[in-house]
Design a protein around this motif. Structure first.
Motif, PDB file in Angstrom:
ATOM      1  N   ASN A   1       5.272   5.020   7.709  1.00  0.00           N
ATOM      2  CA  ASN A   1       6.601   4.844   7.101  1.00  0.00           C
ATOM      3  C   ASN A   1       6.740   5.429   5.703  1.00  0.00           C
ATOM      4  O   ASN A   1       7.694   5.159   5.004  1.00  0.00           O
ATOM      5  CB  ASN A   1       6.992   3.365   7.076  1.00  0.00           C
TER       6      ASN A   1
ATOM      7  N   ASP B   1      -1.436   6.035   8.451  1.00  0.00           N
ATOM      8  CA  ASP B   1      -1.225   4.714   9.042  1.00  0.00           C
ATOM      9  C   ASP B   1      -0.428   4.920  10.325  1.00  0.00           C
ATOM     10  O   ASP B   1       0.799   4.852  10.339  1.00  0.00           O
ATOM     11  CB  ASP B   1      -0.468   3.809   8.063  1.00  0.00           C
TER      12      ASP B   1
ATOM     13  N   LYS C   1       0.816  -1.211   0.000  1.00  0.00           N
ATOM     14  CA  LYS C   1       0.000   0.000   0.000  1.00  0.00           C
ATOM     15  C   LYS C   1       0.859   1.274   0.000  1.00  0.00           C
ATOM     16  O   LYS C   1       0.644   2.169  -0.815  1.00  0.00           O
ATOM     17  CB  LYS C   1      -0.867  -0.032   1.261  1.00  0.00           C
ATOM     18  N   THR C   2       1.817   1.340   0.896  1.00  0.00           N
ATOM     19  CA  THR C   2       2.632   2.552   1.002  1.00  0.00           C
ATOM     20  C   THR C   2       3.449   2.769  -0.277  1.00  0.00           C
ATOM     21  O   THR C   2       3.590   3.898  -0.755  1.00  0.00           O
ATOM     22  CB  THR C   2       3.542   2.475   2.241  1.00  0.00           C
TER      23      THR C   2
HETATM   24 MG   LIG Z   1       2.281   0.927   4.774  1.00  0.00          MG
END
Ligand SMILES: [Mg+2]
Ligand SMILES: Nc1ncnc2c1ncn2[C@@H]1O[C@H](COP(=O)(O)OP(=O)(O)O)[C@@H](O)[C@H]1O
Length: 289
Positions: A68, A63, A39-40
């Motif tokens: 991150n 998140d 996702k990130t």
């Molecule tokens: Mg993530």
């Protein structure tokens, strides 16, 4: 949030519309049923590809368990959203400038969930985000994974939701659970499906077919397919160098896929008048459905 708080925020969101420009950023939340599906990386890749198309992009790291995004982009925030919520900094002071001019709102791990803030903190957040949204074309939100209330609320309020899954069975099962929860809240809300980390297009297509078949059969819900990002070793290499793959290896398979994705979003997601104010009204309301 109390009803009193909610109505105060609604009134504020409405009041702000008068001196806001007609158009503000499209609010797109990126989520997944399960963590670790990429996702990130998708948020970062998409942000940079949109920026390459001349779009003004702000990314919010929501998140809080595993913030991150900043690390992924090689940035080290001195201040985070926590300082804004406490009233020690304003939003403009915590914004980080990333590659290609994208702006990042860094989160700090372990702070309170966005939807469970006290009134003052929420006002600071709303006002800060409102100002940021006025100078952006896109606000991308990297949400936590899973079907927790606070995540669902954020997703319901966003203009668009992108659900990321990999072909892995566990990821697929959790993605289905997410579709189901969102569908039960608001059956008509469109959902974009993005398959990440497939070994080849056939595998990705199979994943799409499986999920589509399940949501159509059991929920009567059609998912909109946004696309697929292939498994790409360049991505890991880029992460190790704390850079986005789109930045470091612009011609790699994943970079090309991100670029196609950005074009598709740009073509299909229109700037909605009142989009951002509506996002806040929904977030501030007791029950967004
Ligand atoms: Mg993530
Ligand atoms: N398309 C891909 N190809 C190769 N590795 C990937 C891909 N997508 C994600 N990864 C790797 O998977 C791991 C999890 O990615 P991340 O974006 O942190 O997931 P999430 O935000 O969903 O927890 C990272 O090590 C990342 O480099």
């Amino acid at each position: 949030m109390s009803g009193d708080q909610a109505s105060r925020l609604r009134a504020m969101a409405q009041g702000q519309r008068q001196d806001s420009p007609l158009f503000a950023a499209r609010v797109v939340a990126i989520t997944s049923g399960k963590g670790g599906v990429g996702k990130t990386n998708v948020v970062a890749g998409l942000a940079l590809s949109l920026a390459k198309l001349g779009q003004r992009v702000v990314v919010m790291d929501a998140d809080f368990g595993l913030a991150n995004l900043d690390i992924l982009l090689g940035l080290s925030p001195k201040f985070t959203l926590e300082h804004v919520l406490r009233g020690e900094k304003v939003m403009e002071e915590i914004l980080l400038e990333g590659p290609l001019g994208i702006r990042i709102i860094p989160a700090s791990s372990g702070i309170q969930e966005l939807t469970r803030l006290d009134t003052m903190s929420e006002l600071r957040l709303v006002q800060g985000l409102q100002r940021v949204a006025e100078t952006a074309d896109w606000l991308l939100i990297d949400t936590a994974a899973g079907i927790h209330d606070s995540v669902i609320k954020l997703l319901m309020a966003a203009q668009e939701v992108i659900l990321v899954t990999t072909p892995e069975p566990t990821s697929l099962v959790d993605a289905y659970a997410m579709v189901k929860v969102l569908h039960l809240r608001e059956a008509t809300k469109p959902l974009w499906l993005l398959i990440n980390n497939g070994q080849n297009p056939d595998e990705a297509q199979e994943t799409i077919d499986q999920l589509q078949a399940a949501t159509e059969r059991f929920l009567g819900k059609q998912l909109q397919v946004l696309g697929m990002i292939p498994n790409d070793p360049h991505l890991l290499q880029a992460v190790r160098q704390q850079h986005s793959v789109a930045d470091l290896f612009p011609h790699s398979p994943s970079s090309r896929a991100f670029s196609a994705l950005a074009r598709q979003l740009l073509g299909q997601v229109s700037l909605q008048p009142d989009g951002f104010a509506s996002f806040w009204r929904q977030l501030a309301s007791e029950d967004p459905t």
